[in-house]
Design an enzyme around this catalytic site. Structure first.
Site, PDB file in Angstrom:
ATOM      1  N   TRP A 132       0.870  -1.257  -0.091  1.00  0.00           N
ATOM      2  CA  TRP A 132       0.101   0.067   0.101  1.00  0.00           C
ATOM      3  C   TRP A 132       0.906   1.170  -0.039  1.00  0.00           C
ATOM      4  CZ3 TRP A 132      -2.114   2.857   4.574  1.00  0.00           C
ATOM      5  CH2 TRP A 132      -2.947   3.787   4.355  1.00  0.00           C
ATOM      6  N   ASP A 135      -0.642  -5.069   9.468  1.00  0.00           N
ATOM      7  CA  ASP A 135      -1.690  -4.212   8.926  1.00  0.00           C
ATOM      8  C   ASP A 135      -3.161  -5.089   8.686  1.00  0.00           C
ATOM      9  OD1 ASP A 135      -3.286  -2.140   7.968  1.00  0.00           O
ATOM     10  OD2 ASP A 135      -1.839  -1.563   6.378  1.00  0.00           O
ATOM     11  N   ALA A 193      -6.328  -4.256   7.730  1.00  0.00           N
ATOM     12  CA  ALA A 193      -7.358  -3.186   7.313  1.00  0.00           C
ATOM     13  C   ALA A 193      -8.608  -3.908   6.683  1.00  0.00           C
ATOM     14  CB  ALA A 193      -6.782  -2.219   6.297  1.00  0.00           C
ATOM     15  N   LYS A 226     -13.249  -0.340   6.356  1.00  0.00           N
ATOM     16  CA  LYS A 226     -13.887  -1.171   5.390  1.00  0.00           C
ATOM     17  C   LYS A 226     -14.912  -2.112   5.848  1.00  0.00           C
ATOM     18  CE  LYS A 226     -10.297   0.726   3.436  1.00  0.00           C
ATOM     19  NZ  LYS A 226      -9.643   1.273   1.986  1.00  0.00           N
TER      20      LYS A 226
HETATM   21  C1  LIG Z   1      -3.459  -1.934   3.378  1.00  0.00           C
HETATM   22  C2  LIG Z   1      -4.043  -0.763   3.927  1.00  0.00           C
HETATM   23  N1  LIG Z   1      -3.605  -0.379   5.343  1.00  0.00           N
HETATM   24  C3  LIG Z   1      -4.380   0.590   5.789  1.00  0.00           C
HETATM   25  C4  LIG Z   1      -5.379   1.325   5.241  1.00  0.00           C
HETATM   26  C5  LIG Z   1      -6.001   2.617   6.177  1.00  0.00           C
HETATM   27  O1  LIG Z   1      -7.238   2.755   6.114  1.00  0.00           O
HETATM   28  P1  LIG Z   1      -7.791   3.938   7.031  1.00  0.00           P
HETATM   29  O2  LIG Z   1      -6.956   4.785   7.426  1.00  0.00           O
HETATM   30  O3  LIG Z   1      -8.947   4.473   5.987  1.00  0.00           O
HETATM   31  O4  LIG Z   1      -8.692   3.048   8.083  1.00  0.00           O
HETATM   32  C6  LIG Z   1      -5.850   0.931   3.982  1.00  0.00           C
HETATM   33  C7  LIG Z   1      -7.060   1.839   3.461  1.00  0.00           C
HETATM   34  O5  LIG Z   1      -7.073   1.828   2.111  1.00  0.00           O
HETATM   35  C8  LIG Z   1      -5.166   0.033   3.240  1.00  0.00           C
HETATM   36  O6  LIG Z   1      -5.591  -0.398   2.193  1.00  0.00           O
END
Ligand SMILES: Cc1ncc(COP(=O)(O)O)c(C=O)c1O
Length: 394
Positions: free
Chosen positions: A127, A208, A210, A243
């Site tokens: 990411w 991570d 997510a 999500k």
């Molecule tokens: C791999 C990954 N980590 C973390 C996040 C963090 O998402 P948020 O900060 O919107 O909760 C995302 C969001 O796209 C993601 O794809």
């Protein structure tokens, strides 16, 4: 003051969203932005979330501060959801944080306090926000092999060989499930090997998480995280509720730390809270309270799980439909990987020239590295999309 500044590069995904919005073609297809979309192409508020909000508004009496670690009931519920009973809770601490991103940020800051300039190993690719979060926290970033452009699966042997060579000063950032951007994930047996490697080398796992529930199911998607945290003395987990609860703008996440023992967990948590206090003082509550209400109430929880299951089934169904449509037209298995991938994304492994061609010729928008958001595929246009993809790679 500001005349010392030069313009920072814009965000590529936001720029693509702008291009898509400005495109007047009525048959355009948006596979770019990373949010879930339903059959109507909208990102809806879940019914369980709406009901929780109604309860919250009816019962709310105060907006006073909650404290640096945020909503305590939320923290406990997230630990149950993510870790289950995989690790003794006396070694675990949690702080609610603004989204998965905020959780990653405060945990990176904690790593920097513990080991200034430590190296964070990220998957190749990962990411795109992982690198700046780590670098802005004063950490080094290096990559371990991950995506195999030939098979569109995981280069597992090379990945493991790299992890096996790491040591106590290294941090390994792993996507707990539903790898972004590739959609290629580790099998349970591979997670077992990764966990054993981390236990052997002493490198610190940083997971991570997510997309819990977006891959194969809540329990299935937690396998890797639970396996790793139960195998090592120390670990970090950044949870996002953006999500799986569709709460993107509410900014709800959790920074979780697992230490060798309760005393070290207390010390590490005191540093984490000190970081938070000096950054934004306390997290926003609304999203966390929604999640707490849902997870603590058996009826709402069941409703949320049903909604989450339906979202996941829709994405898996779209994956299968697209790969079937391509197979029927081309008689080749080359795109079968789309059905095998899990989560919201698949990296198609196409050159940027093909990505640009699809945008210009067919109005099909995807990220420049050829990542598609499968939830953005309009079901009735699967055939058109298959035709466009096959024509573009000819
Ligand atoms: C791999 C990954 N980590 C973390 C996040 C963090 O998402 P948020 O900060 O919107 O909760 C995302 C969001 O796209 C993601 O794809």
């Amino acid at each position: 003051m500001f005349d010392t500044l030069t313009k920072a590069p814009g965000d590529k995904i936001l720029a693509l969203m702008g291009e898509y919005a400005a495109d007047s073609r009525t048959d355009k297809i948006d596979l770019g932005v990373g949010v879930y979309k339903d059959e109507q192409g909208i990102t809806p508020i879940m019914t369980s979330v709406k009901k929780a909000e109604q309860r919250i508004f009816a019962a709310a009496k105060t907006k006073t501060y909650l404290g640096i670690a945020g909503n305590k009931g939320y923290g406990a519920a997230v630990l149950d959801l993510a870790l289950g009973d995989s690790v003794d809770r006396s070694r675990v601490r949690v702080a609610q944080a603004p989204g998965g991103t905020g959780s990653l940020w405060v945990l990176m800051q904690l790593i920097h306090r513990a080991k200034p300039g430590a190296t964070v190993w990220v998957s190749d690719p990962t990411w795109p926000n992982h690198n700046p979060i780590a670098e802005n926290s004063g950490l080094q970033v290096k990559t371990y092999p991950y995506f195999d452009a030939e098979t569109r699966g995981v280069k597992f042997e090379q990945m493991l060989a790299t992890l096996d060579g790491l040591g106590k000063d290294d941090v390994v950032l792993l996507h707990g499930c539903c790898h972004n951007p590739t959609g290629a994930n580790l099998s349970d047996a591979q997670w077992d090997q990764v966990a054993a490697s981390l236990a052997r080398t002493g490198a610190l796992p940083f997971i991570d998480l997510a997309y819990l529930g977006f891959g194969d199911g809540l329990l299935e998607d937690a396998y890797g995280t639970r396996k790793v945290v139960s195998s090592v003395p120390e670990a970090l987990v950044a949870f996002s509720g953006s999500k799986n609860f569709q709460l993107y703008r509410e900014r709800v996440g959790a920074a979780i730390l697992i230490a060798k023992n309760a005393a070290q967990a207390d010390v590490a948590q005191s540093q984490l809270l000190n970081i938070i206090r000096g950054a934004y003082s306390q997290p926003p509550d609304h999203g966390a309270e929604i999640i707490r209400v849902i997870l603590e109430d058996p009826e709402l929880r069941a409703e949320w799980e049903t909604e989450l299951n339906a979202m996941r089934a829709r994405m898996i169904g779209l994956r299968q439909k697209l790969s079937d449509a391509i197979r029927q037209r081309s008689n080749s298995k080359d795109f079968d990987f789309i059905a095998a991938h899990r989560g919201m994304f698949s990296l198609l492994g196409l050159p940027n020239s093909v990505v640009e061609h699809l945008k210009a010729t067919n109005g099909v928008y995807m990220i420049g590295d050829s990542r598609i958001n499968v939830a953005g595929i309009p079901e009735e246009r699967v055939g058109d999309l298959a035709d466009a993809l096959l024509a573009a790679i000819k």
